[in-house]
Design a protein around this motif. Structure first.
Motif, PDB file in Angstrom:
ATOM      1  N   VAL A 214     -38.148  10.042 -30.076  1.00 37.57           N
ATOM      2  CA  VAL A 214     -37.008  10.664 -29.413  1.00 37.57           C
ATOM      3  C   VAL A 214     -37.565  11.570 -28.313  1.00 37.57           C
ATOM      4  O   VAL A 214     -38.343  12.486 -28.584  1.00 37.57           O
ATOM      5  N   ALA A 215     -37.168  11.287 -27.088  1.00 39.90           N
ATOM      6  CA  ALA A 215     -37.624  12.058 -25.930  1.00 39.90           C
ATOM      7  C   ALA A 215     -36.441  12.847 -25.388  1.00 39.90           C
ATOM      8  O   ALA A 215     -35.441  12.259 -24.965  1.00 39.90           O
ATOM      9  N   GLY A 216     -36.545  14.174 -25.405  1.00 33.92           N
ATOM     10  CA  GLY A 216     -35.414  15.019 -25.033  1.00 33.92           C
ATOM     11  C   GLY A 216     -35.613  15.744 -23.722  1.00 33.92           C
ATOM     12  O   GLY A 216     -36.709  16.212 -23.408  1.00 33.92           O
ATOM     13  N   SER A 217     -34.541  15.821 -22.944  1.00 38.34           N
ATOM     14  CA  SER A 217     -34.523  16.559 -21.668  1.00 38.34           C
ATOM     15  C   SER A 217     -35.652  16.118 -20.746  1.00 38.34           C
ATOM     16  O   SER A 217     -36.374  16.932 -20.180  1.00 38.34           O
ATOM     17  N   THR A 218     -35.782  14.813 -20.588  1.00 39.08           N
ATOM     18  CA  THR A 218     -36.886  14.264 -19.799  1.00 39.08           C
ATOM     19  C   THR A 218     -36.589  14.269 -18.310  1.00 39.08           C
ATOM     20  O   THR A 218     -35.442  14.153 -17.883  1.00 39.08           O
ATOM     21  N   TRP A 219     -37.643  14.406 -17.531  1.00 39.04           N
ATOM     22  CA  TRP A 219     -37.613  14.214 -16.090  1.00 39.04           C
ATOM     23  C   TRP A 219     -38.305  12.885 -15.786  1.00 39.04           C
ATOM     24  O   TRP A 219     -38.830  12.220 -16.685  1.00 39.04           O
ATOM     25  N   GLN A 220     -38.319  12.504 -14.528  1.00 38.87           N
ATOM     26  CA  GLN A 220     -38.848  11.197 -14.171  1.00 38.87           C
ATOM     27  C   GLN A 220     -40.316  11.053 -14.567  1.00 38.87           C
ATOM     28  O   GLN A 220     -40.741   9.992 -15.024  1.00 38.87           O
ATOM     29  N   GLU A 221     -41.087  12.126 -14.410  1.00 37.21           N
ATOM     30  CA  GLU A 221     -42.508  12.056 -14.767  1.00 37.21           C
ATOM     31  C   GLU A 221     -42.699  11.791 -16.262  1.00 37.21           C
ATOM     32  O   GLU A 221     -43.600  11.045 -16.666  1.00 37.21           O
ATOM     33  N   ASP A 222     -41.840  12.393 -17.082  1.00 44.40           N
ATOM     34  CA  ASP A 222     -41.894  12.125 -18.518  1.00 44.40           C
ATOM     35  C   ASP A 222     -41.567  10.664 -18.799  1.00 44.40           C
ATOM     36  O   ASP A 222     -42.238  10.004 -19.608  1.00 44.40           O
ATOM     37  N   ALA A 223     -40.522  10.169 -18.149  1.00 41.23           N
ATOM     38  CA  ALA A 223     -40.094   8.800 -18.384  1.00 41.23           C
ATOM     39  C   ALA A 223     -41.168   7.803 -17.966  1.00 41.23           C
ATOM     40  O   ALA A 223     -41.378   6.776 -18.642  1.00 41.23           O
ATOM     41  N   LYS A 238     -39.638   2.204 -31.185  1.00 42.73           N
ATOM     42  CA  LYS A 238     -38.475   2.265 -30.312  1.00 42.73           C
ATOM     43  C   LYS A 238     -38.392   3.650 -29.660  1.00 42.73           C
ATOM     44  O   LYS A 238     -38.999   4.615 -30.140  1.00 42.73           O
ATOM     45  N   LEU A 239     -37.606   3.712 -28.597  1.00 41.45           N
ATOM     46  CA  LEU A 239     -37.471   4.952 -27.841  1.00 41.45           C
ATOM     47  C   LEU A 239     -36.004   5.291 -27.644  1.00 41.45           C
ATOM     48  O   LEU A 239     -35.222   4.472 -27.164  1.00 41.45           O
ATOM     49  N   LEU A 240     -35.644   6.526 -28.014  1.00 37.70           N
ATOM     50  CA  LEU A 240     -34.342   7.100 -27.695  1.00 37.70           C
ATOM     51  C   LEU A 240     -34.611   8.198 -26.684  1.00 37.70           C
ATOM     52  O   LEU A 240     -35.236   9.214 -27.007  1.00 37.70           O
ATOM     53  N   ILE A 241     -34.164   8.021 -25.443  1.00 38.31           N
ATOM     54  CA  ILE A 241     -34.526   8.934 -24.365  1.00 38.31           C
ATOM     55  C   ILE A 241     -33.281   9.610 -23.804  1.00 38.31           C
ATOM     56  O   ILE A 241     -32.292   8.940 -23.470  1.00 38.31           O
ATOM     57  N   ALA A 242     -33.328  10.942 -23.742  1.00 40.55           N
ATOM     58  CA  ALA A 242     -32.207  11.739 -23.237  1.00 40.55           C
ATOM     59  C   ALA A 242     -32.645  12.453 -21.974  1.00 40.55           C
ATOM     60  O   ALA A 242     -33.300  13.503 -22.045  1.00 40.55           O
ATOM     61  N   PRO A 243     -32.341  11.918 -20.794  1.00 38.93           N
ATOM     62  CA  PRO A 243     -32.734  12.573 -19.546  1.00 38.93           C
ATOM     63  C   PRO A 243     -32.095  13.951 -19.394  1.00 38.93           C
ATOM     64  O   PRO A 243     -30.960  14.176 -19.833  1.00 38.93           O
ATOM     65  N   HIS A 244     -32.822  14.848 -18.746  1.00 37.15           N
ATOM     66  CA  HIS A 244     -32.291  16.188 -18.502  1.00 37.15           C
ATOM     67  C   HIS A 244     -31.082  16.133 -17.581  1.00 37.15           C
ATOM     68  O   HIS A 244     -30.086  16.839 -17.792  1.00 37.15           O
TER      69      HIS A 244
END
Length: 393
Positions: A214-223, A238-244
């Motif tokens: 789970v990736a939280g409050s991500t920016w493009q560099e994180d993604a 698997k990846l659950l990604i929540a962009p900032h």
């Protein structure tokens, strides 16, 4: 543009503001407590104290103010407070009129709020002003040669509740003695989230029989980093990604990085068959960390640094983030406790994910760290009850 929209709200939201406050409060004869937050992040720190007021002093009316539109526009209808307003701009006249209208029993400021005329007016009227969840660092103007006005504002507070000993030591050098180490109320808030059995069956199915990042409050560099990692992981990851930022253009950039994506609101069958789910809505992230095997906290490649690491830590998850985190006490302490790691390259995260025993230890240490930080709200409320409020319930 977003900046201009926010600036417009900042201006229009304050038109005839004092008249609006006077009109709304005229129908509420209850004694008032005023709590002020700069924006949304400070609101989350203030929430546990507001909830405690609700529980312990139901006869009091809570007046909540915000400086920023990003706080007010999101929380203007929140049930934590009885009345929510913008704060009139800091001037002697505004401070006088605002306090004439509200007549608060006490005033609470969250973390980083220093408005000279309001604090001076509160001090002159002997209305207790409390600052809580505060943290002070040598880079702040209080400790610079030009910081005389800021240092004077510190003397207007009846009590300052700081997060750590380093802050208290800095204030002692300025001869500020009305200081208590209470910690950060965000830990109390996160612990309440842990106790709420809020579940998302579609996400449970998405992560079933998988290792879920789970990736939280991500920016493009994180993604970008996470995309490189996922390409080199076995299919059961698997990846659950929540962009900032959840604007359409920001979500589209994330979609481009993950061709195998779906939106987390898609139907359960499609979600279950996808490898990447994108959280394009706000308000759920703190609860979604529950489902993680591993957490990536976003923001560590930006100038401002990582976002909230406490929310996933409370669930006892191993934590990772980028290189920019030094401004956040809890981030440094989580790393020191062996609960988190700062990484810059996909290869480093891949290596960390390969050691299951180490990940388990990190998660246990994250949970233990959070437990050691609880109790700030109770300390703050005890002081307010004993020193500021001459009422009993």
């Amino acid at each position: 543009m977003p900046f201009h929209a926010k600036a417009r709200l900042f201006v229009t939201g304050r038109k005839q503001l004092l008249d609006k406050i006077k009109h709304q409060l005229a129908g509420d004869p209850r004694p008032k407590v005023w709590i002020h937050c700069a924006s949304l992040g400070e609101f989350e720190q203030g929430r546990p104290v507001m909830e405690a007021f609700r529980q312990q002093y139901p006869s009091l009316s809570l007046v909540l103010t915000f400086f920023s539109p990003s706080g007010y526009e999101v929380k203007k209808n929140d049930s934590c407070a009885d009345h929510v307003f913008y704060l009139p701009l800091d001037s002697r006249r505004h401070a006088r009129l605002f306090l004439d209208i509200v007549q608060p029993r006490c005033a609470l400021f969250v973390k980083y709020e220093f408005w000279y005329h309001y604090l001076a007016a509160l001090h002159k009227r002997a209305i207790p002003a409390i600052l809580f969840s505060a943290i002070f660092q040598p880079r702040h103007p209080f400790f610079k040669w030009y910081g005389g006005l800021y240092r004077k504002m510190l003397t207007f507070y009846r009590q300052l509740f700081v997060q750590d000993e380093a802050s208290m030591r800095l204030l002692e050098k300025l001869q500020i003695r009305k200081v208590q180490i209470a910690g950060d109320t965000r830990f109390d808030r996160a612990a309440r989230v842990l106790g709420q059995d809020k579940r998302f069956p579609s996400v449970e199915r998405f992560g079933a029989n998988s290792r879920l990042i789970v990736a939280g409050s991500t920016w493009q560099e994180d993604a970008v980093l996470l995309a490189g990692v996922l390409r080199n992981l076995p299919p059961h990851y698997k990846l659950l990604i929540a962009p900032h930022n959840t604007g359409e253009s920001d979500i589209n950039k994330v979609k481009e990085l993950f061709p195998e994506h779906c939106l987390w609101t898609d139907d359960e069958e499609r979600l279950a068959q996808s490898r990447v789910a994108i959280v394009h809505t706000v308000g759920q992230l703190a609860y979604l960390y529950r489902y993680a095997d591993v957490v990536w906290v976003g923001g560590g490649f930006t100038r401002s640094g990582i976002h909230n690491a406490i929310e996933p830590a409370v669930f006892g998850k191993p934590l990772f983030w980028g290189p920019v985190y030094a401004r956040y006490r809890e981030a440094a302490e989580l790393i020191a406790a062996g609960a988190a790691a700062s990484l810059e390259r996909p290869e480093a995260l891949l290596q960390a994910l390969s050691d299951e025993d180490a990940l388990l230890r990190m998660g246990n240490r994250a949970s233990a760290y959070v437990q050691s930080q609880l109790g700030a709200t109770e300390k703050i409320m005890r002081y307010i009850s004993e020193k500021c409020l001459l009422i009993t319930e």
